[in-house]
Each structure stands twice: as structure tokens, then as C-alpha cells.
Design a protein around this motif. Structure first.
Motif, PDB file in Angstrom:
ATOM      1  N   MET A 251       1.479  -1.480   0.136  1.00  0.00           N
ATOM      2  CA  MET A 251      -0.118  -0.539   0.467  1.00  0.00           C
ATOM      3  C   MET A 251       0.931   0.782  -0.029  1.00  0.00           C
ATOM      4  N   SER A 252       0.682   2.377  -1.224  1.00  0.00           N
ATOM      5  CA  SER A 252       1.129   3.419  -0.993  1.00  0.00           C
ATOM      6  C   SER A 252       1.103   5.070  -0.584  1.00  0.00           C
ATOM      7  N   THR A 253      -0.827   4.179  -0.579  1.00  0.00           N
ATOM      8  CA  THR A 253      -1.147   5.642  -0.062  1.00  0.00           C
ATOM      9  C   THR A 253      -1.975   4.999   1.317  1.00  0.00           C
ATOM     10  N   ILE A 254      -1.784   6.051   2.323  1.00  0.00           N
ATOM     11  CA  ILE A 254      -2.174   5.392   3.585  1.00  0.00           C
ATOM     12  C   ILE A 254      -2.480   6.746   3.652  1.00  0.00           C
ATOM     13  N   HIS A 255      -3.490   6.419   5.279  1.00  0.00           N
ATOM     14  CA  HIS A 255      -4.759   7.472   5.621  1.00  0.00           C
ATOM     15  C   HIS A 255      -3.808   7.468   6.767  1.00  0.00           C
ATOM     16  N   VAL A 256      -4.005   8.977   7.181  1.00  0.00           N
ATOM     17  CA  VAL A 256      -2.955  10.089   8.477  1.00  0.00           C
ATOM     18  C   VAL A 256      -3.767  10.487   8.884  1.00  0.00           C
ATOM     19  N   ALA A 257      -5.153  11.021   8.802  1.00  0.00           N
ATOM     20  CA  ALA A 257      -5.611  11.739  10.102  1.00  0.00           C
ATOM     21  C   ALA A 257      -7.473  12.154   9.380  1.00  0.00           C
TER      22      ALA A 257
ATOM     23  N   HIS B 287     -10.649  13.329   5.495  1.00  0.00           N
ATOM     24  CA  HIS B 287      -9.276  12.342   5.377  1.00  0.00           C
ATOM     25  C   HIS B 287      -8.660  12.383   4.640  1.00  0.00           C
ATOM     26  N   GLY B 288      -7.099  12.583   5.485  1.00  0.00           N
ATOM     27  CA  GLY B 288      -5.864  13.226   5.114  1.00  0.00           C
ATOM     28  C   GLY B 288      -5.017  11.649   4.621  1.00  0.00           C
ATOM     29  N   PHE B 289      -5.058  11.767   3.214  1.00  0.00           N
ATOM     30  CA  PHE B 289      -3.913  10.150   2.714  1.00  0.00           C
ATOM     31  C   PHE B 289      -2.800  10.729   2.014  1.00  0.00           C
ATOM     32  N   ALA B 290      -1.422   9.939   2.594  1.00  0.00           N
ATOM     33  CA  ALA B 290      -0.396  10.318   1.958  1.00  0.00           C
ATOM     34  C   ALA B 290       0.517   9.575   1.344  1.00  0.00           C
ATOM     35  N   ASP B 291       0.655   9.590  -0.530  1.00  0.00           N
ATOM     36  CA  ASP B 291       1.295   8.668  -1.434  1.00  0.00           C
ATOM     37  C   ASP B 291       2.731   9.417  -0.931  1.00  0.00           C
ATOM     38  N   SER B 292       3.434   7.246  -0.540  1.00  0.00           N
ATOM     39  CA  SER B 292       4.575   7.368  -0.898  1.00  0.00           C
ATOM     40  C   SER B 292       5.258   7.280  -1.577  1.00  0.00           C
ATOM     41  N   GLU B 293       4.828   7.761  -2.685  1.00  0.00           N
ATOM     42  CA  GLU B 293       5.616   7.301  -3.803  1.00  0.00           C
ATOM     43  C   GLU B 293       5.706   8.548  -4.653  1.00  0.00           C
ATOM     44  N   THR B 294       5.006   9.193  -4.413  1.00  0.00           N
ATOM     45  CA  THR B 294       4.863  10.779  -5.411  1.00  0.00           C
ATOM     46  C   THR B 294       4.979  11.693  -4.535  1.00  0.00           C
ATOM     47  N   GLY B 295       4.967  11.481  -2.727  1.00  0.00           N
ATOM     48  CA  GLY B 295       5.147  12.387  -2.475  1.00  0.00           C
ATOM     49  C   GLY B 295       4.133  13.532  -1.904  1.00  0.00           C
ATOM     50  N   LYS B 296       2.668  13.242  -2.965  1.00  0.00           N
ATOM     51  CA  LYS B 296       1.963  14.150  -3.370  1.00  0.00           C
ATOM     52  C   LYS B 296       0.564  13.692  -1.965  1.00  0.00           C
ATOM     53  N   GLU B 297      -0.308  14.462  -1.203  1.00  0.00           N
ATOM     54  CA  GLU B 297      -1.652  14.817  -0.007  1.00  0.00           C
ATOM     55  C   GLU B 297      -2.340  14.724  -0.819  1.00  0.00           C
TER      56      GLU B 297
ATOM     57  N   THR C  46      -2.544  10.328 -13.046  1.00  0.00           N
ATOM     58  CA  THR C  46      -2.840   8.754 -12.971  1.00  0.00           C
ATOM     59  C   THR C  46      -3.847   8.056 -11.341  1.00  0.00           C
ATOM     60  N   TYR C  47      -4.645   7.405 -12.070  1.00  0.00           N
ATOM     61  CA  TYR C  47      -5.487   7.030 -10.172  1.00  0.00           C
ATOM     62  C   TYR C  47      -5.495   6.345  -9.443  1.00  0.00           C
ATOM     63  N   ASP C  48      -3.675   5.265  -9.778  1.00  0.00           N
ATOM     64  CA  ASP C  48      -3.948   4.546  -8.583  1.00  0.00           C
ATOM     65  C   ASP C  48      -4.550   4.281  -7.336  1.00  0.00           C
ATOM     66  N   MET C  49      -4.084   6.171  -6.998  1.00  0.00           N
ATOM     67  CA  MET C  49      -3.919   6.021  -5.204  1.00  0.00           C
ATOM     68  C   MET C  49      -5.529   6.002  -5.226  1.00  0.00           C
ATOM     69  N   THR C  50      -6.608   5.592  -5.660  1.00  0.00           N
ATOM     70  CA  THR C  50      -7.639   5.749  -5.756  1.00  0.00           C
ATOM     71  C   THR C  50      -7.777   4.748  -4.850  1.00  0.00           C
ATOM     72  N   LYS C  51      -7.829   3.853  -5.548  1.00  0.00           N
ATOM     73  CA  LYS C  51      -7.543   2.458  -4.885  1.00  0.00           C
ATOM     74  C   LYS C  51      -7.587   2.025  -3.835  1.00  0.00           C
ATOM     75  N   ASP C  52      -6.560   2.534  -2.714  1.00  0.00           N
ATOM     76  CA  ASP C  52      -5.914   2.726  -1.399  1.00  0.00           C
ATOM     77  C   ASP C  52      -6.766   3.359  -0.792  1.00  0.00           C
ATOM     78  N   MET C  53      -7.585   4.737  -1.142  1.00  0.00           N
ATOM     79  CA  MET C  53      -7.975   5.887  -0.316  1.00  0.00           C
ATOM     80  C   MET C  53      -9.696   4.788  -0.647  1.00  0.00           C
ATOM     81  N   PHE C  54     -10.089   3.942  -1.543  1.00  0.00           N
ATOM     82  CA  PHE C  54     -11.470   2.902  -1.598  1.00  0.00           C
ATOM     83  C   PHE C  54     -11.802   2.319  -0.466  1.00  0.00           C
ATOM     84  N   ASP C  55     -10.123   1.484  -0.551  1.00  0.00           N
ATOM     85  CA  ASP C  55     -10.474   0.457   0.323  1.00  0.00           C
ATOM     86  C   ASP C  55     -10.527   0.961   1.324  1.00  0.00           C
TER      87      ASP C  55
END
Length: 196
Positions: free
Chosen positions: A1-7, A21-31, A129-138
Motif C-alpha cells: 500500500m503506497s497511499t496511507i490514511h494519516v488523519a 480524510h487525509g492520505f499520503a502517497d509514499s511514491e509521489t509525496g503528494k497528499e 493517474t488514479y492508482d492512489m484511489t484504490k487505497d483510498m477506496f479500500d
């Protein structure tokens, strides 16, 4: 999982109070953010919007695009439904960033369309890209959606990620004299589904 929930926190808005809900993408550094309302875990398709950041449209009320209008309309629809989610994805300028977007606007001022401007700057027409949405939806336990979009690439992206798009809801708002050509280009060159 590269996009994780933070707060998470509450976010009162003119359209109602959302859970933010805030998420951090470890691959891109984007929030990235998810704004949700209601129970999303009952197994039925959730009203959803994937909204890519557009500072000029979302915060500065630009009439050059339809982004700010779409953001507001999506939040209104979720509030009316009492249930739904908006994923706010940090992909400014269809992925080229804010300063490059201003350069693209300058080329548009000189007659280029939105696709030509990106390409003249050395970018693809749409680099999102929309790969980060999978972790967010999960995280939100969402498996199927009613997607508010005019963009068939978003439908394909979610389907490829294993999210069921049960229905597409058109989101055609905000056309004006400043963005009429821009919207026409989105239809003709980016295959957006206006009037369909």
C-alpha cells in the motif's frame, strides 16, 4: 500500500458537514483528501467524484475551465443524497503542476487549445493517474460507485483497479463564454462525454 490514511476530522461546508480524510502517497509525496458523508459501507454503490486539484478553478473562481463548477456541484449532490464521497487528488493542470499550467494558459492566450498547449510544453495532454484511489477506496470500504464524471478514462481507471462503476452520472456544469472552446476540445480530443 503506497497511499496511507494519516488523519480524519470534520469539515463543515456550505453544503453540509463532511468527514475529511487525509492520505499520503509514499511514491509521489503528494497528499490527497477524501470528503465523505453518510454510511459508505452498506454494500450499495456510493455516489463518488474523482476531482483533480485545480487551484485556479476551485479556489480562484476561474471561468477558463469547468473544474470549480464541477467541485461545487459534486458536493451539492452528495449533500442532497446524504451519502457519498469526493476524492480530491493533487494533480494540478492534468498532472503538469501549477506553474506549467500558467505557461499553458499563456499559450492558450496566444491561440493554442488546452491539448496543444500541454504538448508544446513537452507534456502529454493528460498525465494524471488514479492508482492512489484504490487505497483510498479500500480505507473507506467502498467497492462500487456511481461516478460523477464526463471522462471515460476515469471509468476505465477505476474498473482496472477493481472498483465497480455501476453507473456514470454526467457532470455538465459551468459552461460560459470563457471556457466554451476548452470544453469543445475536451470533447473532441480527450473523448469527454458531453451530451451523452
Amino acid at each position: 500500500m503506497s497511499t496511507i490514511h494519516v488523519a480524519s476530522s470534520l469539515l463543515p461546508t456550505p453544503y453540509g458537514t463532511f468527514d475529511m480524510h487525509g492520505f499520503a502517497d509514499s511514491e509521489t509525496g503528494k497528499e490527497h483528501l477524501a470528503l465523505s458523508m453518510g454510511d459508505l459501507t452498506d454494500g450499495t454503490a456510493v455516489l463518488a467524484r474523482l476531482h483533480s486539484e485545480c487551484l485556479t478553478g476551485d479556489a480562484l473562481f476561474s471561468m477558463r475551465c469547468d473544474c470549480g463548477y464541477q467541485l461545487q456541484e459534486a458536493l451539492k449532490r452528495i449533500s442532497t443524497e446524504g451519502r457519498g464521497v469526493l476524492l480530491y487528488l493533487r494533480q494540478e493542470g492534468r498532472g503538469i503542476g501549477l506553474l506549467n499550467k500558467i505557461k499553458a494558459y499563456n499559450l492558450q492566450d496566444q491561440g493554442a487549445d488546452t491539448v496543444e498547449a500541454n504538448e508544446r510544453l513537452g507534456f502529454d495532454a493528460d498525465m494524471r493517474t488514479y492508482d492512489m484511489t484504490k487505497d483510498m477506496f479500500d480505507y473507506l470500504q467502498i467497492k462500487s460507485v456511481q461516478l460523477m464524471t464526463n471522462n471515460p478514462k476515469k471509468i476505465k481507471a477505476l474498473t482496472d483497479l477493481g472498483i465497480t462503476v455501476e453507473q456514470r452520472q454526467p457532470l455538465e456544469v459551468g459552461e460560459n463564454s470563457h471556457n466554451k472552446a476548452y470544453l469543445a476540445t475536451k470533447a473532441s480530443k480527450l473523448d469527454h462525454l458531453f451530451g451523452k
